[in-house]
Design an enzyme around this catalytic site. Sequence first.
Site, mmCIF file in Angstrom:
data_model
loop_
_atom_site.group_PDB
_atom_site.id
_atom_site.type_symbol
_atom_site.label_atom_id
_atom_site.label_comp_id
_atom_site.label_asym_id
_atom_site.label_seq_id
_atom_site.Cartn_x
_atom_site.Cartn_y
_atom_site.Cartn_z
ATOM 1 N N LYS A 1 0.734 -1.254 -0.067
ATOM 2 C CA LYS A 1 0.116 0.179 0.020
ATOM 3 C C LYS A 1 0.831 1.370 -0.118
ATOM 4 O O LYS A 1 2.104 1.053 0.396
ATOM 5 C CB LYS A 1 -0.793 -0.090 1.287
HETATM 6 C C1 LIG Z 1 -5.861 -3.965 0.910
HETATM 7 C C2 LIG Z 1 -7.418 -3.439 1.062
HETATM 8 C C3 LIG Z 1 -8.031 -4.026 2.035
HETATM 9 C C4 LIG Z 1 -7.469 -4.841 3.110
HETATM 10 O O1 LIG Z 1 -6.458 -4.523 3.786
HETATM 11 P P1 LIG Z 1 -5.302 -5.355 4.620
HETATM 12 O O2 LIG Z 1 -4.615 -4.932 5.502
HETATM 13 O O3 LIG Z 1 -4.885 -6.474 3.621
HETATM 14 O O4 LIG Z 1 -6.456 -6.396 5.392
HETATM 15 C C5 LIG Z 1 -9.280 -3.571 2.096
HETATM 16 N N1 LIG Z 1 -9.890 -2.515 1.104
HETATM 17 C C6 LIG Z 1 -9.268 -2.255 0.180
HETATM 18 C C7 LIG Z 1 -9.768 -1.433 -0.998
HETATM 19 C C8 LIG Z 1 -7.952 -2.750 -0.010
HETATM 20 O O5 LIG Z 1 -7.128 -2.391 -1.109
#
Ligand SMILES: *Cc1c(COP(=O)(O)O)cnc(C)c1O
Length: 374
Positions: A185
Amino acid sequence: MPFIDLKAQYAALKTSIDARIQRVLDHGQYIMGPEVKELEEKLAAHVGVKHCISVASGTEALLIALMALDLQPGDEVITTPFTFAATAETIVLLGGVPVFVDIEPDTCNIDPKLIEAAITPRTRAIMPVSLYGQVCDMDEINAIAARHGGLPVIEDAAQSFGASYRGRKSCGLSTWGATSFFPSKPLGCYGDGGALFTDDDALAQAAREIRVHGQSQRYTHTRLGVGGRMDTIQCAVVLAKLERFDWEIARRLAIGERYQELLAGLPEALGVQRLAVRGNRDCVWAQFTLQIEAREAVFKSLNGAGIPTAIHYPRPLHQQPAYERFGRGQVLPHAEAAARRVMSLPMSADLSEAQQDVVVAALRQALQQHVARV
Ligand SMILES: *Cc1c(COP(=O)(O)O)cnc(C)c1O
């Protein structure tokens, strides 16, 4: 060329990351150590809200946000079908019903014009997603929520941490902002992590309790909770990464802008549709995504040419086996078209102009090959 260059980032920050991790190993407070509070204070200041609650992941952030709002079985939550499954998953885990509303074809974010028609007496919240790093139409969504008895709005900002919207920051725009520190991210740790943001004291208190098994004090379980804390070591990693985060955001904006310009230079006949970024906000490009009719063929050629690509996402949630029962046979044409057409290119703060040129040249060649064949 990596799809996301975490190695270059580590090389640049190695001294501080190593030192920060070593400090945790030295003090040994692996759970709720001092780095947790330090990170929460810095992130709250970055977003410009009163409360930040670090949690075990982005998924956990969404789940805890809904639990703090006391979502009950049968309650409906309006959301987008064009997202990672975690968005709807958290609603369903609590017995709630995700109500899918189609997206805008050019931004791929939920279309606020379609939300009001989906509101029923059972609607308990609206959960839009700021997809690819572009904040969704939060003012319009907040206004709809206010017109309907002050429905809470949860921004799934897992991809948009660091993005701005009308001079304010993603995560600080509604009842709850929920983000993820999954390594890929825009702001990532070295495992799982996430955070919640709010200005509401009572909701923040509820989330802090839910994060530790619903305890208001040790062994007093006031409410149902989860084991949802973020590890001290992961907080230390994010603290180190914050040191150059503003630089990284500036780089991401510049690289995204350059990709958009390079794509605009491709012949129109090759059929590339760029993501629309609205004038009053920026996009931190968690993924650099475009749309093309010939997606499958181009995807294969690019991977064959050693250009890593990905598809976010190949199937909308209302057509996924685990969620189609909530879709009630709905046709959501824009989400379905996007799922057939989207493709993401390599993106990270350390991507060089030379690498970008290689990617776009390979894309042009793949498109030309395909267009010649049809
Ligand atoms: C990555 C993501 C999540 C979940 O995040 P994690 O840390 O992997 O649990 C939720 N919503 C969106 C849109 C994402 O891209």
